[in-house]
Design a protein around this motif. Structure first.
Motif, PDB file in Angstrom:
ATOM      1  N   UNK A 159      62.707   4.601 -19.442  1.00  0.00           N
ATOM      2  CA  UNK A 159      61.286   4.337 -19.680  1.00  0.00           C
ATOM      3  C   UNK A 159      60.793   3.029 -19.081  1.00  0.00           C
ATOM      4  N   UNK A 160      61.667   2.027 -18.949  1.00  0.00           N
ATOM      5  CA  UNK A 160      61.211   0.735 -18.430  1.00  0.00           C
ATOM      6  C   UNK A 160      61.442   0.569 -16.935  1.00  0.00           C
ATOM      7  N   UNK A 161      61.844   1.632 -16.239  1.00  0.00           N
ATOM      8  CA  UNK A 161      61.974   1.546 -14.782  1.00  0.00           C
ATOM      9  C   UNK A 161      60.565   1.548 -14.188  1.00  0.00           C
ATOM     10  N   UNK A 206      68.676  12.130 -15.860  1.00  0.00           N
ATOM     11  CA  UNK A 206      67.982  10.857 -15.667  1.00  0.00           C
ATOM     12  C   UNK A 206      66.950  10.969 -14.550  1.00  0.00           C
ATOM     13  N   UNK A 207      67.291  11.695 -13.492  1.00  0.00           N
ATOM     14  CA  UNK A 207      66.350  11.896 -12.390  1.00  0.00           C
ATOM     15  C   UNK A 207      65.130  12.675 -12.868  1.00  0.00           C
ATOM     16  N   UNK A 210      59.417  12.891 -14.693  1.00  0.00           N
ATOM     17  CA  UNK A 210      58.445  13.224 -15.729  1.00  0.00           C
ATOM     18  C   UNK A 210      57.568  12.036 -16.106  1.00  0.00           C
ATOM     19  N   UNK A 211      58.120  10.825 -16.034  1.00  0.00           N
ATOM     20  CA  UNK A 211      57.320   9.673 -16.440  1.00  0.00           C
ATOM     21  C   UNK A 211      56.432   9.148 -15.311  1.00  0.00           C
ATOM     22  N   UNK A 212      56.602   9.668 -14.102  1.00  0.00           N
ATOM     23  CA  UNK A 212      55.677   9.358 -13.021  1.00  0.00           C
ATOM     24  C   UNK A 212      55.987   8.127 -12.198  1.00  0.00           C
ATOM     25  N   UNK A 269      63.981  16.225  -5.878  1.00  0.00           N
ATOM     26  CA  UNK A 269      62.777  16.490  -6.672  1.00  0.00           C
ATOM     27  C   UNK A 269      61.868  15.262  -6.707  1.00  0.00           C
ATOM     28  N   UNK A 270      62.450  14.073  -6.665  1.00  0.00           N
ATOM     29  CA  UNK A 270      61.631  12.860  -6.562  1.00  0.00           C
ATOM     30  C   UNK A 270      61.004  12.752  -5.176  1.00  0.00           C
ATOM     31  N   UNK A 271      61.770  13.113  -4.166  1.00  0.00           N
ATOM     32  CA  UNK A 271      61.260  13.067  -2.794  1.00  0.00           C
ATOM     33  C   UNK A 271      60.102  14.043  -2.617  1.00  0.00           C
ATOM     34  N   UNK A 272      60.255  15.263  -3.148  1.00  0.00           N
ATOM     35  CA  UNK A 272      59.187  16.263  -3.038  1.00  0.00           C
ATOM     36  C   UNK A 272      57.906  15.798  -3.706  1.00  0.00           C
ATOM     37  N   UNK A 273      58.062  15.013  -4.774  1.00  0.00           N
ATOM     38  CA  UNK A 273      56.885  14.502  -5.496  1.00  0.00           C
ATOM     39  C   UNK A 273      56.365  13.205  -4.875  1.00  0.00           C
ATOM     40  N   UNK A 274      56.950  12.798  -3.757  1.00  0.00           N
ATOM     41  CA  UNK A 274      56.560  11.584  -3.035  1.00  0.00           C
ATOM     42  C   UNK A 274      56.691  10.326  -3.907  1.00  0.00           C
ATOM     43  N   UNK A 275      57.764  10.261  -4.645  1.00  0.00           N
ATOM     44  CA  UNK A 275      58.024   9.106  -5.486  1.00  0.00           C
ATOM     45  C   UNK A 275      58.936   8.080  -4.799  1.00  0.00           C
ATOM     46  N   UNK A 276      59.537   8.455  -3.660  1.00  0.00           N
ATOM     47  CA  UNK A 276      60.485   7.585  -2.969  1.00  0.00           C
ATOM     48  C   UNK A 276      59.846   7.057  -1.690  1.00  0.00           C
TER      49      UNK A 276
END
Length: 263
Positions: A14-16, A36-37, A42-44, A64-71
């Protein structure tokens, strides 16, 4: 903190914050800390700089993080099996620091051991040492960011003068890892090939978060079987042994009368 157990993967990550750097265990899809991924997805959290051997596949693992453009940046040694990774890199949406696999492992281990840098022969005489590898492309296909040249020095090894390239260690804000067994003090045991980059990633994170399939009480683990001592682990979450695990490709020997070896 002696008892490092956290109630859920969501609580543990949660604190990342946005823009954090992460070292993530796994090799292919083996040993991926998927709970964890998924919690991080989920937390955005976004704008992540991730150090991991690879980036999963399009719909699993770090993919899944890459697809959501989080990286925003990957530091990896292998970038196959993921079409979205290829697309984002070639179109200039993703920065990539491509690193030889053994060098990447040692950079993580060195970071976790307090070693600032080391010399290795790997990459001498190539763009790894000389610079110029594309790290980010511009929209028009030209190289917007290239790797810098690194220090190269000669040392005498076993009576022979050889060149070595200087590689800096890696440390990250957080690390995410998967283990088969753990205790509430953070001691971890990994299962066979799922060990891979997990201990090294754990060492490199200033805050290490481990998901384990089974959590036991302190003293239940045989000390001689512990692969990573709890001093490197700060949070531990039990995710159960029935957690989904995938492989990239499955092949088997054909059964009698079968015409193919693939399933």
């Amino acid at each position: 903190m002696i008892d490092k157990q956290w109630p859920s993967a969501a609580d543990a990550v949660a604190d990342i914050p946005d823009g954090a750097s992460l070292a993530v265990g796994g090799f292919g899809l083996s040993g991926n800390p998927i709970a964890l991924i998924e919690a991080l997805l989920a937390q955005g959290t976004t704008g992540l700089s991730v150090v991991s051997n690879n980036c999963g596949v399009d719909d699993w693992g770090l993919g899944i993080l890459l697809n959501a453009r989080r990286i925003r940046k990957m530091t990896s040694s292998y970038v196959g099996e993921n079409k979205e990774f290829e697309r984002q890199f070639l179109e200039g949406d993703l920065e990539l620091e491509l690193t030889p696999q053994g060098t990447l492992a040692e950079k993580l281990r060195a970071g976790g051991s307090g070693i600032a840098a080391f010399y290795t022969q790997t990459g001498v005489g190539t763009q790894v040492a000389e610079g110029g590898l594309p790290r980010r492309y511009a929209p028009d296909g030209t190289i917007a960011v290239a790797s810098p040249a690194k220090d190269v020095r000669a040392f005498e090894v076993r009576g022979e003068r050889r060149e070595f390239v200087l590689e800096e260690a890696i440390t990250t804000d957080f690390s995410l890892v998967h283990a088969a067994l753990g205790d509430r003090h953070g001691n971890l045991i990994f299962n066979k090939a799922a060990r891979n980059f997990n201990p090294l990633a754990a060492m490199a994170g200033r805050v290490c978060i481990a998901q384990v399939e089974r959590l036991v009480e302190p003293g239940e683990l045989d000390p001689d079987r512990v692969h990573l001592p709890g001093v490197f682990v700060h949070r531990i979450v039990e995710v159960g042994s029935d957690i989904e695990k995938r492989i990239e490709r499955r092949t088997v020997r054909p059964s009698a009368g079968s015409g193919t070896g693939e399933v």
